[in-house]
Motif scaffolding. Structure first.
Motif, mmCIF file in Angstrom:
data_model
loop_
_atom_site.group_PDB
_atom_site.id
_atom_site.type_symbol
_atom_site.label_atom_id
_atom_site.label_comp_id
_atom_site.label_asym_id
_atom_site.label_seq_id
_atom_site.Cartn_x
_atom_site.Cartn_y
_atom_site.Cartn_z
ATOM 1 N N ALA A 251 -4.796 7.116 4.725
ATOM 2 C CA ALA A 251 -4.605 7.211 3.279
ATOM 3 C C ALA A 251 -3.139 7.459 2.994
ATOM 4 C CB ALA A 251 -5.460 8.337 2.702
ATOM 5 N N SER A 252 -2.604 6.756 2.004
ATOM 6 C CA SER A 252 -1.211 6.940 1.632
ATOM 7 C C SER A 252 -0.964 6.250 0.294
ATOM 8 C CB SER A 252 -0.283 6.374 2.714
ATOM 9 O OG SER A 252 1.064 6.751 2.480
ATOM 10 N N SER A 253 0.304 6.151 -0.070
ATOM 11 C CA SER A 253 0.663 5.412 -1.276
ATOM 12 C C SER A 253 0.399 3.928 -1.071
ATOM 13 C CB SER A 253 2.150 5.621 -1.595
ATOM 14 O OG SER A 253 2.950 5.088 -0.548
ATOM 15 N N ARG A 254 0.312 3.201 -2.175
ATOM 16 C CA ARG A 254 0.055 1.768 -2.071
ATOM 17 C C ARG A 254 1.170 1.065 -1.295
ATOM 18 N NH1 ARG A 254 -2.174 -2.307 -6.763
ATOM 19 N NH2 ARG A 254 -2.133 -4.196 -5.485
ATOM 20 N N ALA A 255 2.408 1.524 -1.450
ATOM 21 C CA ALA A 255 3.525 0.884 -0.755
ATOM 22 C C ALA A 255 3.377 0.998 0.765
ATOM 23 C CB ALA A 255 4.846 1.501 -1.213
ATOM 24 N N VAL A 256 2.992 2.185 1.251
ATOM 25 C CA VAL A 256 2.800 2.366 2.692
ATOM 26 C C VAL A 256 1.634 1.514 3.187
ATOM 27 C CG1 VAL A 256 2.101 4.035 4.469
ATOM 28 C CG2 VAL A 256 3.866 4.647 2.807
ATOM 29 N N ILE A 257 0.528 1.506 2.445
ATOM 30 C CA ILE A 257 -0.634 0.702 2.850
ATOM 31 C C ILE A 257 -0.273 -0.776 2.888
ATOM 32 C CG2 ILE A 257 -2.980 0.023 2.259
ATOM 33 C CD1 ILE A 257 -2.644 2.933 3.326
ATOM 34 N N ASP A 258 0.468 -1.261 1.895
ATOM 35 C CA ASP A 258 0.860 -2.673 1.886
ATOM 36 C C ASP A 258 1.771 -3.008 3.061
ATOM 37 O OD1 ASP A 258 -0.672 -3.246 -0.302
ATOM 38 O OD2 ASP A 258 0.979 -3.271 -1.751
ATOM 39 N N ALA A 259 2.583 -2.033 3.495
ATOM 40 C CA ALA A 259 3.417 -2.265 4.676
ATOM 41 C C ALA A 259 2.557 -2.464 5.920
ATOM 42 C CB ALA A 259 4.381 -1.095 4.867
ATOM 43 N N LEU A 260 1.465 -1.697 6.034
ATOM 44 C CA LEU A 260 0.559 -1.861 7.178
ATOM 45 C C LEU A 260 -0.161 -3.200 7.122
ATOM 46 C CD1 LEU A 260 -0.997 1.723 7.477
ATOM 47 C CD2 LEU A 260 1.091 0.814 8.501
#
Length: 376
Positions: A251-260
């Motif tokens: 779980a994280s911010s949308r920006a971190v998730i999109d990076a993954l």
């Protein structure tokens, strides 16, 4: 290992051994931190039904965004942590190991450094090695707690792109308070990353064993809204009694998730995995029904080990690190000869045991008493 002469193996992998705890056929396996209690017949029935539903569609690729699973994980985390997250704040993979590898692929790499607190999970430096990320650690205190100021000083000095905190820590079981995690998160939000102007470190909090923590202890999920570079990793393998399904999530911010999402393999979560995970999450109560008992088993085992004159690290997980032995390998082998497999891991002189059933823990205690007496 096989002789690899003539094979163009990467030079940095020469002499390396595959990671993994021993897999041995013994009566009592207490070495890989599994939940010893099998899924209930009701869970098995639901898994079977869900897989039967999707079996006729296996000629098609699965939902590569696994939206239904992410939504179910958001529902579970709201219940478990009190934090409401959107689907866009969550990502799942084949165990938290794949989550961690994706984090290193996205935020590590040549010229980047990952920083953690030793001793900790022995796979972390392997993720670093495999992604050409430099690896540095800050020593924990003698009681295995994190020296927060030393950590902040190291972040300022090293300028890492990834900072790894593990709570409860593996192999020691040591927790870190949310207040201390927030101090490090606040520092990361201000400190720079080497070679990445304007960027700050991603703070990864590995909560693989969080469900075993003392009841009422807040999760690092409570920090995500205020610190968008905090990423909290969990798994269904441990408390959820689902190790064989291989499901981890972050779980994280949308920006971190999109990076993954950039570095994930296409269709990385099979339709079968997604179906099984959704079935387990339908039965959250049942899957977690033994957590309280395993907590009490941990506390009782810790007291018993201390009564034997052994040092035991404070643990909020489903395992205990104990010692100190002059020859821990002799103790490990003596236990194995008596049909009990534990783990020879962590600081020299210590061994680790995960909590089993009541019957398995009785066998463990009897075997350890006999081994210690024999060696003395």
């Amino acid at each position: 290992m096989t002789d690899m002469t003539g094979i163009p193996l990467r030079s940095d992998l020469l002499g390396e051994e595959p990671y993994g705890a021993p897999q041995l056929d013994v009566p009592v396996c207490l070495n890989v931190n599994e939940n010893p209690y099998a899924p209930s017949p009701e869970v098995v029935e639901t898994i079977t039904a869900r897989i039967a539903e999707i079996a006729p569609t296996l000629n098609r690729y699965p939902d590569r965004e696994h939206t239904a699973l992410r939504d179910a994980l958001a529902t579970y985390l709201k219940r478990e942590t009190g934090v409401q997250l959107a689907v866009e704040n969550l990502w799942a993979a084949n165990g938290s190991n794949e989550i961690m590898l994706q984090i290193f692929q996205a935020f590590g790499g040549p010229g980047r450094t990952a920083l953690s607190f030793a001793p900790t999970y022995s796979m972390y430096p392997e993720y670093a090695r495999d992604t050409f990320t430099a690896w540095q650690t800050v020593p924990r205190r003698d009681d295995f707690t994190v020296d927060v100021q030393a950590g902040i000083d190291a972040i300022a000095r090293v300028k890492p792109s990834i900072v790894l905190l593990t709570s409860p820590n593996n192999p020691t079981g040591t927790p870190i308070s949310v207040e201390d995690i927030e101090r490090i998160a606040a520092a990361c939000a201000e400190l720079p990353v080497e070679g990445a102007p304007g960027a700050h470190p991603v703070l990864v909090v590995d909560e693989a064993y969080a469900e075993f923590r003392v009841e009422g202890t807040p999760s690092a999920h409570t920090l995500i809204a205020r610190y968008p570079l905090v990423a909290v990793s969990r798994t269904l393998s441990k408390a959820f009694a689902f190790a064989g399904a291989r499901v981890g999530y972050v779980a994280s911010s949308r920006a971190v998730i999109d990076a993954l999402r950039i570095v994930r393999m296409p269709y990385h979560l099979s339709a079968l995995t997604q179906a099984a995970a959704l079935a387990a999450l339908e039965h959250t109560e049942g899957q977690l029904s033994q957590v309280a008992h395993l907590r009490s088993t941990r506390e009782a085992t810790s007291s018993w080990l201390q009564a034997q004159g052994l040092d035991v690290a404070r643990s909020d997980s489903n395992f205990l690190l104990f010692g100190r032995f002059t020859d821990r390998h002799a103790v490990f082998e003596g236990m194995l000869q008596r049909g009990v497999l534990i783990r020879e891991v962590g600081p020299e002189g210590f061994l680790r045991v995960c909590m089993g059933t009541d019957e398995e823990m009785m066998v463990f205690r009897n075997a350890l008493s006999a081994v210690v007496e024999e060696l003395e």
